[in-house]
Design a protein around this motif. Structure first.
Motif, PDB file in Angstrom:
ATOM      1  N   GLU A 135       0.767  -1.124  -0.010  1.00 12.38           N
ATOM      2  CA  GLU A 135       0.226   0.011  -0.245  1.00 12.38           C
ATOM      3  C   GLU A 135       0.478   0.957   0.373  1.00 12.38           C
ATOM      4  O   GLU A 135       0.624   2.315  -0.508  1.00 12.38           O
ATOM      5  CB  GLU A 135      -0.809   0.078   0.844  1.00 12.38           C
ATOM      6  CG  GLU A 135      -1.585  -1.002   1.570  1.00 12.38           C
ATOM      7  CD  GLU A 135      -3.263  -1.046   0.099  1.00 12.38           C
ATOM      8  OE1 GLU A 135      -3.624   0.399  -0.476  1.00 12.38           O
ATOM      9  OE2 GLU A 135      -3.583  -2.011  -0.749  1.00 12.38           O
ATOM     10  N   LYS A 138       2.444   1.620  -4.119  1.00  8.99           N
ATOM     11  CA  LYS A 138       1.534   0.866  -5.044  1.00  8.99           C
ATOM     12  C   LYS A 138       1.282   1.875  -6.058  1.00  8.99           C
ATOM     13  O   LYS A 138       0.593   1.726  -7.153  1.00  8.99           O
ATOM     14  CB  LYS A 138       0.657  -0.545  -4.236  1.00  8.99           C
ATOM     15  CG  LYS A 138      -0.672   1.027  -4.313  1.00  8.99           C
ATOM     16  CD  LYS A 138      -2.470   0.321  -3.656  1.00  8.99           C
ATOM     17  CE  LYS A 138      -3.720   1.928  -3.401  1.00  8.99           C
ATOM     18  NZ  LYS A 138      -4.258   0.596  -2.678  1.00  8.99           N
ATOM     19  N   THR A 139       1.360   3.022  -5.767  1.00 12.66           N
ATOM     20  CA  THR A 139       0.698   4.211  -7.181  1.00 12.66           C
ATOM     21  C   THR A 139       1.848   4.112  -7.011  1.00 12.66           C
ATOM     22  O   THR A 139       1.938   5.391  -7.751  1.00 12.66           O
ATOM     23  CB  THR A 139      -0.003   4.880  -6.243  1.00 12.66           C
ATOM     24  OG1 THR A 139       0.671   6.239  -5.123  1.00 12.66           O
ATOM     25  CG2 THR A 139      -1.527   4.874  -5.566  1.00 12.66           C
ATOM     26  N   GLU A 140       3.153   4.445  -6.907  1.00 14.40           N
ATOM     27  CA  GLU A 140       4.458   4.613  -7.503  1.00 14.40           C
ATOM     28  C   GLU A 140       4.651   3.903  -8.902  1.00 14.40           C
ATOM     29  O   GLU A 140       4.479   2.714  -8.967  1.00 14.40           O
ATOM     30  CB  GLU A 140       5.592   4.486  -6.511  1.00 14.40           C
ATOM     31  CG  GLU A 140       6.180   5.360  -5.803  1.00 14.40           C
ATOM     32  CD  GLU A 140       6.803   5.094  -4.149  1.00 14.40           C
ATOM     33  OE1 GLU A 140       7.509   4.531  -4.545  1.00 14.40           O
ATOM     34  OE2 GLU A 140       6.782   5.171  -3.533  1.00 14.40           O
TER      35      GLU A 140
END
Length: 152
Positions: A135, A138-140
């Motif tokens: 978490e 995860k958006t990197e």
């Protein structure tokens, strides 16, 4: 959960005839860092005994980007790229003292029930640790070394 980092120094026995860290020793360093990661997520020696559970490495891919020499200190960070009930797709990055990326290793780890000798879902507390790490990043953007293939 704080972020994970493994720190070590290149010993003289890891240096080859070219005067830099041998390729096998990069893999040793990543293996040591993976063991420390497994401890970090809560699957240390006591937990392995308690749960009768461990992790095996299924696959690795190493990229060598810069040379390391005797006495150089390096830091390895770990990023969970993905996971499921029994597997972790892990990405390790090795940095030199100047913070430059010198090597990476992409790994697939599998959870193993030691009593059965076969893959099994992670204990709940381990899943929680893995999920927390996932978490956090995860958006990197994925590192460019992820999913590489060897070819001409």
């Amino acid at each position: 959960m704080t972020s994970y980092e493994f720190t070590h120094q290149v010993p003289s026995e890891w240096v080859d005839y070219n005067g830099h860290m041998n390729d096998a020793e990069y893999n040793r360093a990543f293996s040591l860092a993976t063991d420390a990661f497994i401890d970090f997520i809560g699957l240390d020696e006591a937990a392995r005994e308690k749960y009768g559970y461990t992790m095996f490495t299924l696959e690795t891919h190493t990229c060598y980007l810069k040379e390391m020499h005797e006495g150089d200190t390096f830091h390895i960070t770990a990023r969970v790229l993905n996971y499921d009930a029994k597997r972790v797709h892990l990405f390790l990055s090795m940095f030199n003292e100047e913070g430059k990326l010198v090597s990476t290793q992409e790994e697939m780890l599998m959870g193993i029930d030691q009593n059965e000798g076969r893959p099994a879902p992670f204990p709940a507390s381990i899943t929680q640790s893995i999920q927390t790490m996932y978490e956090q990043t995860k958006t990197e953007e994925q590192p460019k070394q992820v999913g590489r293939q060897i070819g001409l």
